[in-house]
Every structure is written in C-alpha cells, then in structure tokens.
Enzyme design. Structure first.
Site, PDB file in Angstrom:
ATOM      1  N   GLY A 100       1.322  -1.240   0.268  1.00 25.63           N
ATOM      2  CA  GLY A 100      -0.298  -0.081  -0.162  1.00 25.63           C
ATOM      3  C   GLY A 100       0.950   1.244  -0.068  1.00 25.63           C
ATOM      4  O   GLY A 100       2.143   1.619   0.292  1.00 25.63           O
ATOM      5  N   CYS A 101       0.229   2.374   0.027  1.00 25.90           N
ATOM      6  CA  CYS A 101       1.180   3.919  -0.700  1.00 25.90           C
ATOM      7  C   CYS A 101       0.793   4.009   0.890  1.00 25.90           C
ATOM      8  O   CYS A 101       2.639   4.224   1.041  1.00 25.90           O
ATOM      9  CB  CYS A 101      -0.019   4.782  -1.066  1.00 25.90           C
ATOM     10  SG  CYS A 101      -1.195   4.906  -0.168  1.00 25.90           S
ATOM     11  N   TYR A 102       0.715   4.407   2.020  1.00 21.79           N
ATOM     12  CA  TYR A 102       1.623   4.710   3.123  1.00 21.79           C
ATOM     13  C   TYR A 102       1.626   3.275   3.984  1.00 21.79           C
ATOM     14  O   TYR A 102       3.128   3.726   3.896  1.00 21.79           O
ATOM     15  CB  TYR A 102      -0.478   4.530   3.877  1.00 21.79           C
ATOM     16  CG  TYR A 102      -0.952   5.821   3.913  1.00 21.79           C
ATOM     17  CD1 TYR A 102      -0.766   7.340   4.533  1.00 21.79           C
ATOM     18  CD2 TYR A 102      -2.308   5.480   4.238  1.00 21.79           C
ATOM     19  CE1 TYR A 102      -1.291   7.936   4.415  1.00 21.79           C
ATOM     20  CE2 TYR A 102      -3.483   7.057   3.399  1.00 21.79           C
ATOM     21  CZ  TYR A 102      -2.380   8.245   4.075  1.00 21.79           C
ATOM     22  OH  TYR A 102      -3.967   9.072   3.224  1.00 21.79           O
TER      23      TYR A 102
END
EC number: 1.2.1.38
Length: 344
Positions: free
Chosen positions: A148-150
């Site tokens: 995921g990005c986070y």
C-alpha cells in the site's frame, strides 16, 4: 519482450501503470481490461496517452490473460483473489496492486476488509513486494502483493532503526498525509473540490486497513511483534504522501550515527534518497517519480523523527509494481523507472 496485461485500467493506478509501461523497453502491453468501458479506446478516456497507446479496453478474458507473462491487477480488494489461482496454474505471474495478498493471515484479512479470503490456497505463497527489503524473495515469486501507499512510506522510514533494535517498540507513531488521488477515481462527495480545498482532515483514526499491513511487515523486519499508532490525513493536493514518524531510541545515539545508519542502509538503493540530516523533504519533489525521500531528525536526545515522502501513485503503487516486475524477470531494477520528478 515481456507480454503484460492490466486488469482494471480506468482508475488512477491503472492509468499510471499505462504511462510507465508503454515506454518500458522490455514490455509489450497486450491487454487492458474494463468491463464498463469495453470496446472503447484507452486514449479517449486519457488524452495524455494519445499517440502512445492504440489499445481499446476489453472485458477480462481468462483465455487471453492466461497467455501473458505477467498480469497487473489495479483493482479494488476482492478482485484479484478470484483470478489468481487459475492464472498461476497457467504459469502467469501476478502483481496485485490491491490488498488481496498483503496480509498473510486470512482471518486478519477478513477482519479488516469485511470479506472472507477466497484464495487461501495461494495466500501463503504471496511475496510482499517491497524490493528494498524482500528483493531475493521477489525474484523467486509467482505472486507479488504490491505494498500500500502509506505502508511504503512508513516502512521505508522506520525499518532501518527497527531492523537494528534501536527503537522502543511501544513508542511508534506514524502521522501521515495523502493527496486526494489516494482515495481513487470514483465520485465521492467528500472528495470533490469544495469539500477538500482549503481543508485538512484526519480519517481512520480508530483503525485504518493499512495499519495491520505496516505492523506485520515491520514485525517481520524487526523480528519482534510490534504495534504503532497510525493516523492518516487527507490533504488538498492531488498526489503525494508525507509521513512524519516518531519513536524513542532504545539507546543513546548521536545525530551523526543516526544519519550514517540511514545513509548506509540505503546507499545502494536506486529509489530511496537519504537527504542531509535535519532536511525537510516535500511531496512536490517526488511527483511522478518512483522515489522515496527520507530525512532524519533528533529534536531532543533520544527522540527520533523520520520524514518520508513518496508519490502515492508511483512509488506507492504503479512504479513499485514495475520495480517488482523488473525483479521478477531479471531486468535492471530501474528499467523504465528513471523519470525525474516534476517541478513545479
């Protein structure tokens, strides 16, 4: 040439994959799917691709996808798991940009995503696709769970310290900000301009789906179970993630030692740039690039603050997926990914 396909090509992540794959020197893009837009030309929806992409959207066809070398799933959670077992059986490698294979425990997945995992037989072989920490495993994998990005920003920022046991595990805080594109392309009232402009808001404070992903990977890297407080915020910008990461040192360290730890760990990484100690990286410096900028601070003895910034659509999604593809097919890891960030 690597014959590639994209399932789910109408969202921001899908079109970013297109932008990066089309000029890739070792890739032939064969198929891009969308049930809703089947039969329509891709460049009619995304004019920035005119002259670069002659493909039309097609409905997902297992007969075609099964002939490819690699399939990217740029789809919501719950989609890739239904196709993965059959494609893997046909020798296709899969890179899932959704969440279906990020959490190694099917029960934990069900708890956070509200659905039973429908491909538990292949969940165990999924490799977490963060090349900076799982490079060898990625090269040998058939199924990649793109982070995921986070989690990408947080893990890259905290892992050097946790891998060496240098942080007190019960002091970790991740305070993160994201651009609106991180919420996807679907129309939502809370994401229209009058709702987001001139405003900052937190969300998922009681528990965000990326938290168990972050905790699982950092626990694996550190060798000990750990938890952290993760609070995401929505910012009035299109792209970018800024992670401000806090922790207390387990033992005293000088500023120079902290800087040397990060600089040494990432010295050979093409997509992680450790800035001089005390710097302030900005999201505008990574727009459009597969790069993570990191800066370390020690505002008072024993208190560490790490700043980590990425483009959520590139290093946080499509760029990292291509980085993983390059590893899978024994290409130079930076092939097709040397775009310089856009300024201003």
């Amino acid at each position: 040439m690597i014959r590639a396909g994209i399932v789910g090509g109408t969202g921001y992540t899908g079109v970013e994959l297109l932008r990066l794959l089309l000029p890739h020197p070792e890739v032939e893009l064969v198929a891009i799917t969308s049930r809703a837009e089947a039969g329509q030309r891709v460049d009619e929806h995304f004019p920035n691709l005119r002259g670069h992409c002659n493909l039309s959207y097609t409905a997902p066809d297992p007969a075609i996808l099964g002939t490819l070398d690699v399939v990217f799933f740029a789809t919501p959670h719950g989609v890739a798991m239904d196709s993965a077992p059959k494609l893997l059986a046909e020798g296709v490698r899969i890179i899932d940009l959704g969440a279906d294979f990020r959490l190694p425990d099917a029960e934990v997945f069900a708890q956070w995503y509200g659905m039973a995992h429908r491909a538990p037989e292949v969940l165990g072989e999924a490799c977490y696709g963060l090349p900076e920490y799982y490079r060898t495993k990625i090269s040998e994998a058939r199924l990649i769970a793109n982070p995921g990005c986070y989690p990408t920003a947080v893990i890259l920022g905290l892992a050097p310290l946790l891998a060496e046991g240098l942080l007190q595990e019960d002091t970790l805080i991740a305070d993160c900000k994201s651009g609106v594109s991180g919420a996807g392309r679907s129309a939502k009232v809370g994401l229209i301009l009058p709702e987001t402009a001139d405003s900052v808001s937190a969300y998922g404070v009681g528990g965000h789906r990326h938290r168990p992903e972050i905790e699982a990977v950092l626990s694996d890297i550190s060798g000990t179970p750990l938890e952290l407080q993760f609070t995401p915020h929505l910012m009035p910008m299109i792209r970018g993630i800024h992670a401000t990461l806090y922790g207390r040192l387990a033992q005293p360290m000088s500023d120079a030692a902290l800087q040397d730890l990060f600089a040494t760990r990432y010295a050979s990484e093409p997509f992680v740039d450790v800035l001089p100690f005390g710097s302030h990286p900005a999201t505008r410096s990574v727009r459009g690039a597969n790069m993570c900028l990191i800066a370390v601070h020690q505002p008072r003895p024993g208190q560490v603050v790490v700043l980590s910034v990425i483009d959520n659509l590139v290093k946080g999604a499509a760029g990292q997926a291509i980085q993983n593809m390059n590893r899978l097919f024994s290409l130079a890891e930076d092939a097709g990914l040397m775009q310089i960030a856009l300024l201003p």
